[in-house]
Scaffold this motif. Structure first.
Motif, PDB file in Angstrom:
ATOM      1  N   GLY A   5       0.817  -1.203   0.000  1.00 15.17           N
ATOM      2  CA  GLY A   5       0.000   0.000   0.000  1.00 15.17           C
ATOM      3  C   GLY A   5       0.854   1.257   0.000  1.00 15.17           C
ATOM      4  O   GLY A   5       2.013   1.240  -0.399  1.00 15.17           O
ATOM      5  N   GLY A   6       0.279   2.356   0.473  1.00 16.52           N
ATOM      6  CA  GLY A   6       0.948   3.642   0.336  1.00 16.52           C
ATOM      7  C   GLY A   6       1.687   4.149   1.561  1.00 16.52           C
ATOM      8  O   GLY A   6       2.260   5.244   1.525  1.00 16.52           O
ATOM      9  N   SER A  34       0.922   1.522 -10.509  1.00 18.32           N
ATOM     10  CA  SER A  34      -0.159   0.598 -10.218  1.00 18.32           C
ATOM     11  C   SER A  34      -0.555  -0.142 -11.485  1.00 18.32           C
ATOM     12  O   SER A  34      -0.019   0.095 -12.568  1.00 18.32           O
ATOM     13  N   TYR A  35      -1.520  -1.045 -11.332  1.00 16.72           N
ATOM     14  CA  TYR A  35      -2.043  -1.805 -12.463  1.00 16.72           C
ATOM     15  C   TYR A  35      -3.510  -2.112 -12.193  1.00 16.72           C
ATOM     16  O   TYR A  35      -3.898  -2.323 -11.038  1.00 16.72           O
ATOM     17  N   ILE A  36      -4.307  -2.102 -13.230  1.00 14.63           N
ATOM     18  CA  ILE A  36      -5.726  -2.442 -13.104  1.00 14.63           C
ATOM     19  C   ILE A  36      -6.047  -3.693 -13.919  1.00 14.63           C
ATOM     20  O   ILE A  36      -6.510  -4.686 -13.404  1.00 14.63           O
ATOM     21  N   GLY A  37      -5.778  -3.641 -15.226  1.00 17.12           N
ATOM     22  CA  GLY A  37      -5.940  -4.819 -16.059  1.00 17.12           C
ATOM     23  C   GLY A  37      -7.379  -5.157 -16.417  1.00 17.12           C
ATOM     24  O   GLY A  37      -8.322  -4.466 -16.029  1.00 17.12           O
ATOM     25  N   ILE A  90      -4.014  -7.705  -3.463  1.00 18.66           N
ATOM     26  CA  ILE A  90      -3.137  -6.674  -4.019  1.00 18.66           C
ATOM     27  C   ILE A  90      -3.947  -5.460  -4.463  1.00 18.66           C
ATOM     28  O   ILE A  90      -3.483  -4.322  -4.394  1.00 18.66           O
ATOM     29  N   GLY A  91      -5.204  -5.696  -4.888  1.00 20.95           N
ATOM     30  CA  GLY A  91      -6.076  -4.586  -5.248  1.00 20.95           C
ATOM     31  C   GLY A  91      -6.394  -3.704  -4.058  1.00 20.95           C
ATOM     32  O   GLY A  91      -6.492  -2.474  -4.183  1.00 20.95           O
ATOM     33  N   LYS A  92      -6.564  -4.314  -2.879  1.00 24.15           N
ATOM     34  CA  LYS A  92      -6.796  -3.529  -1.659  1.00 24.15           C
ATOM     35  C   LYS A  92      -5.578  -2.651  -1.346  1.00 24.15           C
ATOM     36  O   LYS A  92      -5.718  -1.513  -0.875  1.00 24.15           O
ATOM     37  N   ALA A  93      -4.389  -3.191  -1.609  1.00 21.72           N
ATOM     38  CA  ALA A  93      -3.175  -2.399  -1.406  1.00 21.72           C
ATOM     39  C   ALA A  93      -3.135  -1.220  -2.367  1.00 21.72           C
ATOM     40  O   ALA A  93      -2.723  -0.105  -1.990  1.00 21.72           O
ATOM     41  N   LYS A  94      -3.565  -1.441  -3.603  1.00 18.50           N
ATOM     42  CA  LYS A  94      -3.563  -0.362  -4.590  1.00 18.50           C
ATOM     43  C   LYS A  94      -4.626   0.699  -4.260  1.00 18.50           C
ATOM     44  O   LYS A  94      -4.443   1.883  -4.546  1.00 18.50           O
ATOM     45  N   GLU A  95      -5.735   0.282  -3.648  1.00 22.96           N
ATOM     46  CA  GLU A  95      -6.724   1.265  -3.179  1.00 22.96           C
ATOM     47  C   GLU A  95      -6.105   2.156  -2.107  1.00 22.96           C
ATOM     48  O   GLU A  95      -6.342   3.373  -2.069  1.00 22.96           O
ATOM     49  N   ASP A  96      -5.322   1.542  -1.226  1.00 20.21           N
ATOM     50  CA  ASP A  96      -4.639   2.303  -0.180  1.00 20.21           C
ATOM     51  C   ASP A  96      -3.642   3.277  -0.807  1.00 20.21           C
ATOM     52  O   ASP A  96      -3.497   4.418  -0.355  1.00 20.21           O
ATOM     53  N   LEU A  97      -2.966   2.825  -1.860  1.00 17.43           N
ATOM     54  CA  LEU A  97      -2.012   3.675  -2.573  1.00 17.43           C
ATOM     55  C   LEU A  97      -2.708   4.917  -3.122  1.00 17.43           C
ATOM     56  O   LEU A  97      -2.182   6.038  -3.008  1.00 17.43           O
TER      57      LEU A  97
END
Length: 400
Positions: A197-198, A224-227, A240-247
């Motif tokens: 995360g961030g 980041s990546y969405i795909g 990993i998506g939850k981590a990217k939301e935090d980012l």
């Protein structure tokens, strides 16, 4: 010693110094082809600078804008009977090329999550550059030791809520099989957010702000990546998506903190590519193989250096960053074109081991993977004896 690739699962345990140097030189050539950016960055910190998108960011800044660069990474140097990690050789080659071009380049090898490394790097910025005008945050690690509590967090690649079953590509055998992944349990989500995360990005920026090490108009970018939907259960909607939301939440906080400097924080959503990090994600290698085939046929395929060169030239320093509705920069735009995704999706439903060569570019995937470690590059004599103990000029032969 004679250095050959030794592959174990999704990692290669050897790297070739001359091959890595050739790979770096090829990336530099891509950037130089575009000429110098008129308004590019001048003093750049890259956190996670030795491989993948981080390395390409450092190259794009240095050779596309004549920027002074400081790089931070955690790599293993070579010994007389053992190769270094690819990131070590990449950095040695980068610093050599930078010196020949008359560019400042200094590197730090250590745990970027630690307070000690932050303190050391900021001291170097203050002494050598005074301030930086671009901070790239490109760390990818399976674990993180919290600098205050000392707790060790470990990230996991898992779906949330239910078992995820889908097609997968065994990158060792080339067999298209089926994989089932158990859902996150206990504190898996929190652990993954703590690593990917961030929080550490914000810690770096807070420390740089406190030291007055950020220049007016500073920009900072994390990747980041969405795909596509086919990968969402394991990526966008997984741990990993939850981590990217935090980012993305941290990006908005950093925007507020940088406002007095007229600065800006960005999350850049990049294309799916073969990197040391992406190779470890189930399902993704098969998707990448199909994607490469489609985008190469279309003439829109990019590797990390083309992506970062485009990010810098066309978005960050063009005056037209083109953010999406969520405020993210999208250099995955060519990947996510409806026509590309429609064809990849069609082939996904039909692909199997027998038709993989027709529908996918597994050979291209394998080649890209080996190139990460300096293998398979033209003009390198892989039968020749090579010295694995190559120093990084600003560090020396041994790890910091």
């Amino acid at each position: 010693m004679i250095v050959a690739p030794k592959i174990r699962g999704f990692i290669c345990t050897t790297a070739h110094p001359e091959g890595c140097a050739k790979h770096v030189a090829e990336q530099i050539a891509v950037v130089k082809k575009g000429g110098l950016m008129e308004n590019g960055p001048k003093r750049v910190l890259v956190i996670g600078s030795s491989t993948g998108y981080g390395l390409s960011s450092r190259i794009a800044a240095a050779f596309g804008a004549n920027a002074s660069t400081i790089g931070v990474f955690f790599e293993r140097p070579g010994e007389d009977d053992r190769t270094a990690t690819a990131g070590w050789y990449n950095t040695a080659a980068f610093e050599k090329e930078a010196k020949e071009a008359g560019l400042y380049a200094r590197s730090f090898n250590g745990d970027a999550y630690s307070d000690a490394v932050k303190t050391e790097v900021i001291a170097a910025i203050k002494a050598d550059l005074e301030q930086v005008d671009l901070v790239i945050y490109s760390l990818a690690s399976p674990r993180r030791t919290h600098p205050t509590s000392g707790e060790v967090f470990k990230s996991v690649l898992k779906p949330i809520g239910e078992i995820y079953t889908n097609k997968n590509l065994n990158t060792t055998t080339g067999v298209v099989n089926e994989i089932s992944i158990e859902p996150a349990q206990g504190d898996d989500i929190a652990q993954t957010v703590a690593v990917m995360g961030g929080e550490d990005w914000e810690m770096w920026m807070d420390a740089l702000l406190a030291a007055d090490a950020l220049a007016p108009g500073v920009q900072t970018v994390s990747y980041s990546y969405i795909g596509p939907e086919v990968t969402w259960p394991i990526y966008k909607n997984g741990t990993i998506g939850k981590a990217k939301e935090d980012l993305e939440m941290v990006q908005r906080k950093l925007d507020e903190k940088l406002a007095p400097l007229n600065g800006k924080a960005w999350v850049s959503v990049n294309k799916a590519l073969v990197t040391q990090a992406s190779s470890a994600i189930p399902v993704v290698p098969l998707y990448i193989s199909l994607l490469y085939k489609v985008m190469k046929a279309e003439g829109t395929h990019e590797d990390t250096i083309e992506q970062m060169d485009r990010l810098f030239r066309d978005r960050l320093y063009s005056g037209n960053p083109q953010p999406d509705e969520a405020g993210r920069i999208r250099v995955d735009d060519w990947e996510m074109k409806p026509a590309v995704q429609e064809l990849v999706g069609k082939r996904w439903t039909e692909v199997n081991t027998d038709n993989l060569a027709e529908y996918g570019d597994f050979a291209g995937y394998q080649s890209s993977f080996l190139r990460l470690f300096g293998f398979g590059l033209e003009g390198v004599d892989y039968s020749a004896d090579t010295n694995p103990n190559v120093p990084v000029p600003s560090i020396g032969a041994a790890a910091a």
